[in-house]
Design a protein around this motif. Sequence first.
Motif, mmCIF file in Angstrom:
data_model
loop_
_atom_site.group_PDB
_atom_site.id
_atom_site.type_symbol
_atom_site.label_atom_id
_atom_site.label_comp_id
_atom_site.label_asym_id
_atom_site.label_seq_id
_atom_site.Cartn_x
_atom_site.Cartn_y
_atom_site.Cartn_z
ATOM 1 N N ALA A 61 0.830 -1.212 0.000
ATOM 2 C CA ALA A 61 0.000 0.000 0.000
ATOM 3 C C ALA A 61 0.864 1.261 0.000
ATOM 4 O O ALA A 61 0.599 2.194 -0.769
ATOM 5 C CB ALA A 61 -0.936 -0.007 1.206
ATOM 6 N N ALA A 62 1.900 1.292 0.817
ATOM 7 C CA ALA A 62 2.756 2.481 0.887
ATOM 8 C C ALA A 62 3.448 2.748 -0.448
ATOM 9 O O ALA A 62 3.489 3.886 -0.927
ATOM 10 C CB ALA A 62 3.784 2.317 2.004
ATOM 11 N N ALA A 63 3.985 1.703 -1.063
ATOM 12 C CA ALA A 63 4.689 1.876 -2.337
ATOM 13 C C ALA A 63 3.741 2.294 -3.456
ATOM 14 O O ALA A 63 4.056 3.181 -4.254
ATOM 15 C CB ALA A 63 5.410 0.584 -2.715
ATOM 16 N N ILE A 71 -3.690 5.805 -9.980
ATOM 17 C CA ILE A 71 -4.742 4.992 -9.378
ATOM 18 C C ILE A 71 -4.948 5.356 -7.911
ATOM 19 O O ILE A 71 -4.078 5.941 -7.276
ATOM 20 C CB ILE A 71 -4.436 3.479 -9.478
ATOM 21 C CG1 ILE A 71 -3.186 3.117 -8.680
ATOM 22 C CG2 ILE A 71 -4.341 3.039 -10.915
ATOM 23 C CD1 ILE A 71 -2.963 1.624 -8.544
ATOM 24 N N THR A 72 -6.133 4.995 -7.407
ATOM 25 C CA THR A 72 -6.439 5.091 -5.982
ATOM 26 C C THR A 72 -6.626 3.668 -5.484
ATOM 27 O O THR A 72 -7.492 2.935 -5.980
ATOM 28 C CB THR A 72 -7.717 5.908 -5.744
ATOM 29 O OG1 THR A 72 -7.504 7.233 -6.256
ATOM 30 C CG2 THR A 72 -8.045 5.981 -4.264
ATOM 31 N N LEU A 73 -5.822 3.279 -4.535
ATOM 32 C CA LEU A 73 -5.829 1.911 -4.021
ATOM 33 C C LEU A 73 -7.088 1.653 -3.206
ATOM 34 O O LEU A 73 -7.491 2.466 -2.377
ATOM 35 C CB LEU A 73 -4.586 1.701 -3.160
ATOM 36 C CG LEU A 73 -4.319 0.295 -2.651
ATOM 37 C CD1 LEU A 73 -4.083 -0.657 -3.816
ATOM 38 C CD2 LEU A 73 -3.125 0.300 -1.726
ATOM 39 N N ALA A 74 -7.716 0.510 -3.433
ATOM 40 C CA ALA A 74 -8.908 0.122 -2.679
ATOM 41 C C ALA A 74 -8.633 -1.074 -1.770
ATOM 42 O O ALA A 74 -9.101 -1.109 -0.639
ATOM 43 C CB ALA A 74 -10.053 -0.209 -3.627
ATOM 44 N N MET A 75 -7.863 -2.065 -2.262
ATOM 45 C CA MET A 75 -7.645 -3.275 -1.489
ATOM 46 C C MET A 75 -6.374 -3.977 -1.936
ATOM 47 O O MET A 75 -6.038 -3.978 -3.118
ATOM 48 C CB MET A 75 -8.821 -4.234 -1.663
ATOM 49 C CG MET A 75 -8.671 -5.510 -0.885
ATOM 50 S SD MET A 75 -9.676 -6.874 -1.493
ATOM 51 C CE MET A 75 -9.006 -7.159 -3.098
ATOM 52 N N VAL A 76 -5.682 -4.571 -0.971
ATOM 53 C CA VAL A 76 -4.556 -5.453 -1.242
ATOM 54 C C VAL A 76 -4.841 -6.748 -0.491
ATOM 55 O O VAL A 76 -5.200 -6.724 0.684
ATOM 56 C CB VAL A 76 -3.220 -4.844 -0.752
ATOM 57 C CG1 VAL A 76 -2.081 -5.822 -0.949
ATOM 58 C CG2 VAL A 76 -2.923 -3.544 -1.455
ATOM 59 N N ARG A 77 -4.716 -7.878 -1.188
ATOM 60 C CA ARG A 77 -4.978 -9.168 -0.561
ATOM 61 C C ARG A 77 -3.929 -10.166 -1.016
ATOM 62 O O ARG A 77 -3.475 -10.140 -2.160
ATOM 63 C CB ARG A 77 -6.366 -9.670 -0.945
ATOM 64 C CG ARG A 77 -6.725 -10.984 -0.282
ATOM 65 C CD ARG A 77 -8.117 -11.405 -0.588
ATOM 66 N NE ARG A 77 -8.258 -11.544 -2.036
ATOM 67 C CZ ARG A 77 -9.378 -11.875 -2.634
ATOM 68 N NH1 ARG A 77 -10.463 -12.063 -1.938
ATOM 69 N NH2 ARG A 77 -9.437 -11.990 -3.938
ATOM 70 N N LEU A 78 -3.534 -11.051 -0.110
ATOM 71 C CA LEU A 78 -2.567 -12.090 -0.418
ATOM 72 C C LEU A 78 -3.277 -13.430 -0.433
ATOM 73 O O LEU A 78 -3.949 -13.806 0.531
ATOM 74 C CB LEU A 78 -1.451 -12.101 0.633
ATOM 75 C CG LEU A 78 -0.312 -13.071 0.375
ATOM 76 C CD1 LEU A 78 0.469 -12.645 -0.871
ATOM 77 C CD2 LEU A 78 0.614 -13.128 1.573
#
Length: 114
Positions: A61-63, A71-78
């Motif tokens: 998210a930080a990077a 873009i606007t980040l909404a979600m990060v999932r592994l």
Amino acid sequence: MNRHTGETIADEDHIAQSLVDILSTRIGTRVMRRDYGSLIPDLIDQPLNPANRLRLYAASAAAIMQWEPRITLAMVRLDVDSLSGAAILEIEAKHNDTNAPLSIRSQVQLGAAL
């Protein structure tokens, strides 16, 4: 431009290519832009426990927020396959110019090798 073929690519494909580049570049390795990249390469060979999952999410998210202004980040999932150990990082975002949803899947290497 596609980094492998040199051909012209669409905007969404270029964003996906840029995200993979940002997330796979170790901070401090780019000449004249030492703060470019992410902390994800530092997490390689770390145990895949809840604390390191959180570190992965935070590093991603930080990077992305720092280096990809389109873009606007909404979600990060592994998503981890427990049998093979393969890890896929899924990124959901919104394209700032068009408000179109953007979904990227990128393989990351985490966990110690046998």
